[in-house]
Every structure is written in structure tokens, then in C-alpha cells.
Design a protein around this motif. Sequence first.
Motif, short mmCIF file in Angstrom:
data_model
loop_
_atom_site.label_atom_id
_atom_site.label_comp_id
_atom_site.label_asym_id
_atom_site.label_seq_id
_atom_site.Cartn_x
_atom_site.Cartn_y
_atom_site.Cartn_z
N LYS A 1 26.82 16.33 -52.73
CA LYS A 1 27.39 17.39 -52.81
C LYS A 1 26.29 18.39 -51.73
CE LYS A 1 30.04 17.45 -57.09
NZ LYS A 1 29.60 17.90 -58.04
N GLU B 1 21.16 14.71 -58.97
CA GLU B 1 22.51 14.50 -59.17
C GLU B 1 23.66 14.58 -58.17
OE1 GLU B 1 23.34 15.06 -63.67
OE2 GLU B 1 21.74 13.89 -64.44
N GLN B 2 23.73 15.89 -58.08
CA GLN B 2 24.49 17.10 -57.45
C GLN B 2 24.95 16.02 -55.64
OE1 GLN B 2 24.08 20.27 -57.80
NE2 GLN B 2 25.85 20.87 -59.25
N VAL C 1 28.16 9.12 -50.28
CA VAL C 1 26.48 9.42 -51.46
C VAL C 1 25.46 8.80 -51.20
CG1 VAL C 1 28.51 8.74 -53.05
CG2 VAL C 1 27.33 7.16 -52.11
N LYS D 1 35.98 10.40 -48.64
CA LYS D 1 35.14 11.03 -49.29
C LYS D 1 33.79 11.20 -48.76
CE LYS D 1 37.00 8.75 -53.09
NZ LYS D 1 36.46 7.41 -54.55
N SER D 2 32.92 12.13 -49.64
CA SER D 2 31.67 12.55 -49.19
C SER D 2 31.15 11.42 -50.04
CB SER D 2 31.08 13.65 -50.34
OG SER D 2 31.59 14.85 -49.85
N GLU E 1 25.75 12.32 -55.82
CA GLU E 1 27.42 12.83 -56.02
C GLU E 1 27.92 12.58 -54.06
OE1 GLU E 1 28.41 15.16 -58.91
OE2 GLU E 1 27.78 13.76 -60.27
#
Length: 92
Positions: free
Chosen positions: A71, A65-66, A22, A19-20, A69
Motif C-alpha cells: 500500500k 504492515e501496510q 510486496v 497485484k501490488s 502489503e
Amino acid sequence: MKKSLILALVFGLTLANCKSKVYTQEECDAALSTAFAQLEEEAKKNPQAAPLIAGLQQGKVKMVEQCMEGKFDPACIKNAPGLTGIMGCVKK
């Protein structure tokens, strides 16, 4: 049975690590603020870029927000040289 459980546990841990990362809102906000300050300096030199940069600033909340997450990497954004550098920070 134990082998299946161990394999499932290892598989789950492997997926969790894929997972990326955060980031906090503060990290993302600070990075984007720095990047936008650099972009504003760039827009002063190139007036044609001003509308594009203004559009990006309107989307800053979504970009934060990205970033949160995973991104975008805040360190990459903060150190990005201009608009094209920022676009290179987007994780696919």
C-alpha cells in the motif's frame, strides 16, 4: 478446450501482475525510519505539527504492515518531502 485453458492461463497471469508489489519488513522499516526522522526535523520548525507526528509514530507498526502489503512504496516514503509527500505515497 486448449484455447480455453490458454486463455484462462493468460488471464490468471494478467491478474497476478496487477497485484501490488510486496516489500520486506526491513525495506519498510528503513523507509519509515528515514521519513520519521525528516518529520521530527519538520516538527522542530513547526511545533503545531508535533502532536500529529507523534500520532503517526504510534501507528508506525500498522504503517509497516501496510507497506509490506504494497500500500506504500518504500522508495517514495524515503524520498517524500514532509508529511504531505508521505501521504502522496499511499497507493489507492
